[in-house]
Enzyme design. Structure first.
Site, short mmCIF file in Angstrom:
data_model
loop_
_atom_site.label_atom_id
_atom_site.label_comp_id
_atom_site.label_asym_id
_atom_site.label_seq_id
_atom_site.Cartn_x
_atom_site.Cartn_y
_atom_site.Cartn_z
N ARG A 51 0.80 -1.22 0.00
CA ARG A 51 0.00 0.00 0.00
C ARG A 51 0.83 1.28 0.00
NH1 ARG A 51 -3.06 -3.57 1.60
NH2 ARG A 51 -1.21 -4.18 2.73
N THR A 52 1.80 1.34 0.91
CA THR A 52 2.49 2.62 1.07
C THR A 52 3.24 2.98 -0.21
OG1 THR A 52 2.66 2.21 3.42
CG2 THR A 52 4.13 3.89 2.53
N LYS A 80 26.50 -3.60 -0.28
CA LYS A 80 27.97 -3.40 -0.26
C LYS A 80 28.38 -2.60 0.96
CE LYS A 80 27.92 -2.91 -5.30
NZ LYS A 80 28.18 -1.93 -6.37
N ARG A 101 11.30 3.75 3.52
CA ARG A 101 10.85 2.79 4.54
C ARG A 101 12.05 1.93 4.91
NH1 ARG A 101 5.62 -1.06 4.49
NH2 ARG A 101 4.76 0.94 5.18
N HIS A 129 4.90 5.89 11.67
CA HIS A 129 4.38 5.78 10.29
C HIS A 129 3.41 6.96 10.10
CE1 HIS A 129 3.31 4.14 6.55
NE2 HIS A 129 2.92 2.93 6.87
#
Ligand code: NCD
Length: 358
Positions: A51-52, A80, A101, A129
């Site tokens: 969703r986000t 890396k 995120r 959030h």
């Protein structure tokens, strides 16, 4: 330049402005198409998302902007050993706005520090959030007119659920009355409870079973068990399935209650409620697009009346790092500990928000 790392970055006045703009965009999508032409949004998703990420991409493309980014960090230089700071500096050259995120609490704060473009937190570890919370409040206001005075039950894994943290704090800011319903060991963490108490004069009732409070609730906000974040001492099998909102429970709820969930649901919200007119969770996920359209255009400075005066903060170097092992300061070694103080009431880690002494 403004960032959205937690809801502390916005005043209530600004949040109301975002809601007004989102409502305008939702009702007249065509009018706003074109506003982000030639702008690029970078979506940096170090953790899974449906969703986000997709609603941010949808929002940007509905405004005629472009998107670039990754949904799987295994294909990036993170493998890396590239730091968040360097990634932020690079992406500054490739885009106009970042959504990130990450599984470390405070990761978005690090990006905001090192990027020279606005950064939006799309979820950082078990911390916050903020854009989900804005979507949630907006959904309540569209159905109920306001948040003030509503009895809002927040149910599920309140300890590790970042959506639950930002939601509770947002509800308190707008005058809703909170009730926390969490299984033993998964109650709301002290940093959220302290903020609710000291900043919003709320000491939410805490119960273990939703049946005990269901009849009083205007909003029931269910959260899944955050299995990916449980520490080794919590046995997921012991809590999995320990709470479930289903039709039998909803028989005792108000006829105009709202059922909410940030989604994804796993086994805590029954499919039999999907046709119940009180179910608001799909509406909630749809509202993510206009909210994110409004945030993107405001943070890019295209809607200049929305973001006015950033809230005053008191931030300084801290002597010691916080003791939250999930905090970004324990993973990226160039960072210095910082604290944010709230008068003489309490202090928190600038990155992960956990309480620190002094
Ligand atoms: C939430 C999250 O990622 O924190 N999902 C979302 O963005 N809608 C909730 C969750 O994963 O449980």
């Amino acid at each position: 330049m403004r960032h959205l790392v937690t809801l502390d970055d916005l005043s209530n006045f600004e949040i109301e402005g975002v809601f007004r703009l989102a409502a305008g965009m939702q009702s007249q999508l065509e009018t706003w198409a074109g506003i982000c032409r030639s702008k690029l949004l970078a979506t940096l998703f170090y953790e899974p998302s449906t969703r986000t990420r997709l609603s941010f991409e949808s929002a940007m493309e509905r405004l005629s902007g472009g998107t670039l980014g990754f949904a799987d960090p295994s294909g990036t230089s993170a493998t890396k050993g590239e730091t968040l700071a360097d990634t932020a500096r690079m992406v500054t050259n490739y885009a106009d706005l970042i959504v990130v995120r990450h599984n470390w609490a405070g990761a978005a704060q690090v990006m905001a520090r090192y990027a020279s473009i606005p950064v939006i937190n799309g979820g950082d570890g078990s911390h916050a959030h903020p854009t989900q919370a804005l979507t949630d409040l907006y959904t309540i206001i569209r159905r109920k007119g306001q948040v003030e005075g509503l009895n809002v039950g927040v149910c599920g894994d309140l300890r590790y659920g970042r959506a639950a943290h930002s939601f509770s704090l947002a509800v308190a800011r707008f005058g809703g009355k909170l009730i926390h319903i969490g299984p033993n060991g998964l109650q709301m963490p002290p940093w959220v409870m302290t903020r609710l108490d000291k900043l919003h004069a709320q000491k939410p009732l805490e119960v273990a079973r939703i049946r005990d409070v269901i009849a009083s609730l205007d909003v029931i906000y269910v959260n899944r068990l955050q299995e990916e974040r449980l520490p080794p001492e919590v046995n997921p099998a012991a809590v999995r399935g320990s709470y479930l909102l289903n039709a039998a429970v909803m028989k005792h709820a108000k006829s105009d209650a709202m059922i909410m969930h940030p989604l994804p649901r796993v086994n805590e919200l029954s499919y039999e409620l999907d046709d119940d007119p009180r179910a608001a969770y799909f509406e909630q996920s749809a509202n993510a697009v206009p909210i994110r359209m409004a945030l993107i255009s405001s943070l890019l400075g295209l809607e200049q009346l929305i973001l006015t005066q950033p809230p005053q903060r008191s931030i300084a170097a801290a002597e010691n790092p916080c003791d939250n092992p999930g905090c970004v300061t324990h993973h990226e070694n160039y960072l210095f500990a910082e604290r944010e103080t709230f008068g003489d009431m309490f202090a928190v880690c600038r990155y992960c928000g956990c309480l620190i002494a002094g």
